[in-house]
Every structure is written in C-alpha cells, then in structure tokens.
Design a protein around this motif. Structure first.
Motif, PDB file in Angstrom:
ATOM      1  N   ALA A 131     116.969 -29.782  36.571  1.00 49.58           N
ATOM      2  CA  ALA A 131     117.993 -30.276  37.131  1.00 49.58           C
ATOM      3  C   ALA A 131     118.965 -29.198  37.240  1.00 49.58           C
ATOM      4  CB  ALA A 131     118.240 -31.603  36.431  1.00 49.58           C
ATOM      5  N   ASN A 133     123.352 -28.804  38.050  1.00 46.56           N
ATOM      6  CA  ASN A 133     124.818 -29.154  38.441  1.00 46.56           C
ATOM      7  C   ASN A 133     125.489 -27.900  38.598  1.00 46.56           C
ATOM      8  OD1 ASN A 133     124.052 -31.835  38.241  1.00 46.56           O
ATOM      9  ND2 ASN A 133     125.152 -32.182  36.198  1.00 46.56           N
ATOM     10  N   TYR A 157     128.396 -24.191  44.746  1.00 50.97           N
ATOM     11  CA  TYR A 157     127.147 -25.073  45.110  1.00 50.97           C
ATOM     12  C   TYR A 157     126.350 -24.617  46.219  1.00 50.97           C
ATOM     13  CZ  TYR A 157     124.397 -29.055  46.269  1.00 50.97           C
ATOM     14  OH  TYR A 157     123.286 -30.046  46.815  1.00 50.97           O
ATOM     15  N   GLU A 214     116.125 -32.702  44.722  1.00 49.64           N
ATOM     16  CA  GLU A 214     116.874 -33.837  44.461  1.00 49.64           C
ATOM     17  C   GLU A 214     117.714 -34.118  43.208  1.00 49.64           C
ATOM     18  OE1 GLU A 214     112.625 -34.890  42.933  1.00 49.64           O
ATOM     19  OE2 GLU A 214     113.591 -33.660  44.536  1.00 49.64           O
ATOM     20  N   GLN A 215     117.290 -33.032  42.328  1.00 45.86           N
ATOM     21  CA  GLN A 215     118.113 -32.771  41.080  1.00 45.86           C
ATOM     22  C   GLN A 215     119.297 -31.783  41.008  1.00 45.86           C
ATOM     23  OE1 GLN A 215     117.920 -35.217  38.985  1.00 45.86           O
ATOM     24  NE2 GLN A 215     115.757 -35.365  37.801  1.00 45.86           N
ATOM     25  N   LYS A 234     122.683 -30.928  42.210  1.00 45.64           N
ATOM     26  CA  LYS A 234     123.690 -31.668  42.327  1.00 45.64           C
ATOM     27  C   LYS A 234     125.051 -30.877  42.441  1.00 45.64           C
ATOM     28  CE  LYS A 234     121.311 -35.798  41.059  1.00 45.64           C
ATOM     29  NZ  LYS A 234     121.295 -37.078  40.410  1.00 45.64           N
ATOM     30  N   ALA A 235     125.922 -31.493  43.437  1.00 43.96           N
ATOM     31  CA  ALA A 235     127.220 -30.966  43.490  1.00 43.96           C
ATOM     32  C   ALA A 235     128.292 -31.704  42.390  1.00 43.96           C
ATOM     33  CB  ALA A 235     127.863 -30.985  44.916  1.00 43.96           C
ATOM     34  N   ILE A 236     129.033 -30.992  41.740  1.00 44.25           N
ATOM     35  CA  ILE A 236     129.913 -31.417  41.065  1.00 44.25           C
ATOM     36  C   ILE A 236     131.529 -30.942  41.078  1.00 44.25           C
ATOM     37  CG2 ILE A 236     128.391 -32.283  39.097  1.00 44.25           C
ATOM     38  CD1 ILE A 236     129.460 -29.512  37.583  1.00 44.25           C
TER      39      ILE A 236
END
Length: 299
Positions: free
Chosen positions: A172, A174, A225, A247-248, A250-252
C-alpha cells in the motif's frame, strides 16, 4: 579553449553536466571533497585560480524540511555561495550559470508562473533560493538562472527512485495529489544548459541580451500521485514484480501529509521565454520519464 568550472559534479545535475559541457571547453570540477561550499572565501580562491570563462554552479542545499531549522546553513550554500561566484564571474568577465527553484513562487492559483511574476517563497528553502537568484542578478552581468522543478535522475536520492523502491516492498502507498508541477530529469537540465551556453558564448558583444531568469522543465504537468502512477506503469511494463497492489495506491492531500516546510501547490512553469530565446523545443514530461526510467533499469 574555454575554462569551465563546475561546482558539485557528483550530484544529480552535476553528473549530467560533466558530460554535457565537455564540447564547450575544458571542464574543471570542484566537489565537496575539494572545498567546503559553505566556506565562500575558499571557493572564491579555487575558482579564481582556474581563470574561468564559464562558471556552472550545481551546488545547492536541497534538504527542504531541514532548512526550516538550519536556516543559516541553507543560506550559506543557496545564497552566499552564488553571490560570491557572481562576483568572481564579473571579475573574470565570465558567464555564470545558476540553478533555482519553483519554490521561489507563492504556489497559489493554477496558471503557470512566468519569470516576471512576483515571487513569494513559502519556506526557508524558497527564501534562500530567491536570495541566491537576486545576488546573481545584482552582481554578474552575464548570467543564466534556470528555475526548475521536481528534479530527478537515474541516480541519487529522488522521487522516482524512492517510489520504485517503495512499490517493490510495500503493498500500500499514499501519494499527495494536490501539488502540481513538472518532473524534470537532470539530463534535460544539463542538455539545455549546454545549448544555451553555446548560444550565449557565440553571441559575443550581444551576450548580455541573453542574461536573465529562465524556466527549465519539460512540457505538461502532473501531480505527485500521477507522477508515481506513471513510474509504476513503466515498472510493470518492464516486468518488475511490484508488491504494490493497484487498489492500495491512493491519492491524498497535502493536509494528510504534513511536513515542516510548506510546499507550493502550483509549481507549473511557463516555458515560453526559454524556448523562444534559445530556439528550443522542450519535450513532454512523460517522454522524459520513460527515457530516464530506461536508464535506471539498464544500470
């Protein structure tokens, strides 16, 4: 034959400059092992002794967050050093090339910054880079200041290499998606520097007309990202077994990832002046990333 003095030949940009500057003259390098870049009198003595026709300053304090608590150290390398080099260049009637940053701008809005826009750094690092720019402009008639953004390369510590390392080991990840800019490979910076210097040297008596601040980056823009996503796409195309699950990834927001130094949200740079002045055609950032990634995997 022209004498070219290059400071910091072992950094990301410096490494590429060693190769790019060779056709222009004899390249003399000064690294941190040769002289302390914070000791400006020592640097001045060594540079002056080489009777420079061109000085290329690739030395910089790039620890953005650390600068918040080590202001004096950042200003010594990012402001005092270029100021001293500008004085030496003026004495020798030499060209001075200096590298600056998107961090000199306030980072608001969505319009690409122009060289004539008002500056407004958000961090100590940005303040130190702007101070260096102003010192060069004030003390050296023949100068090229290249403001660039998001520098990376196939070697050294940078976003591309860090993201790849993380994607190979983590499931994962971010990444910030609300800061926008153009990833700029060190190779492109060196190539454009050499092309611009060649034209500046050939300009002769009209040389000072080329002096000034220029934005140097590829065309287009993306978020960190999106930059990371393109890196992972290239890695998968190369058959790399990434641990990162799509799927892990991710945009923050910037607020989700606080840092000691504030980052500009808008680092878009208008490239018109550089392209028109030196008759250059800058490439797209995706194409440059593919070339740099191929260089990384080849090694």
């Amino acid at each position: 034959m022209r004498n070219i003095v290059l400071l910091a030949p072992n950094g990301q940009v410096g490494f590429e400059l060693v190769r790019a500057l060779v056709p222009l003259g004899t390249v003399f390098t000064l690294s941190r092992s040769d002289v302390d870049f914070a000791d400006t009198p020592a640097v001045v003595a060594k540079v002056s002794a080489l009777a420079p026709d061109i000085i290329v300053n690739a030395a910089a304090w790039t620890a953005v967050d650390k600068a918040e608590t080590e202001r004096e150290a950042a200003f010594l390398v990012n402001a005092a050093l270029p100021s001293a080099l500008a004085t030496v260049a003026q004495q020798h009637k030499a060209w001075l090339v200096h590298y600056s940053s998107d961090y000199v701008y306030p980072g608001n809005g969505t319009t690409p910054w122009q060289e004539t826009d008002a500056t407004g750094p958000l961090s100590v690092y940005g303040e130190s880079k702007l101070a260096g720019d102003n010192a060069v402009m004030a003390n050296c008639d023949k100068h090229l200041i290249f403001r660039t953004s998001w520098v990376y390369a196939a070697r050294g510590n940078n976003f591309m290499r860090t993201m790849l390392k993380l994607a190979l080991s983590r499931e994962a990840l971010n990444v910030v998606a609300d800061q926008i800019g153009a990833p700029t490979p060190a190779r492109l910076i060196a190539q454009v520097t050499a092309l611009a210097l060649q034209q500046a040297v050939l300009a002769g008596n009209n040389a000072t007309a080329l002096s000034g601040v220029y934005h140097l980056a590829p065309k287009g823009h993306c978020s960190w990202y999106e930059f990371a996503g393109e890196i992972f796409c290239l890695a998968r195309q190369q058959g790399m077994g990434l641990a990162l699950k799509p799927e892990q990834f991710k945009a923050i927001t910037t607020a989700d990832y606080p840092t000691p130094a504030q980052r500009p949200a808008n680092s878009r740079l208008n490239l018109t002046r550089l392209e028109h002045t030196f008759n250059l055609q800058l490439p797209e950032w995706q194409q440059q990333l593919a070339v740099t990634f191929a260089e990384l995997t080849a090694e």
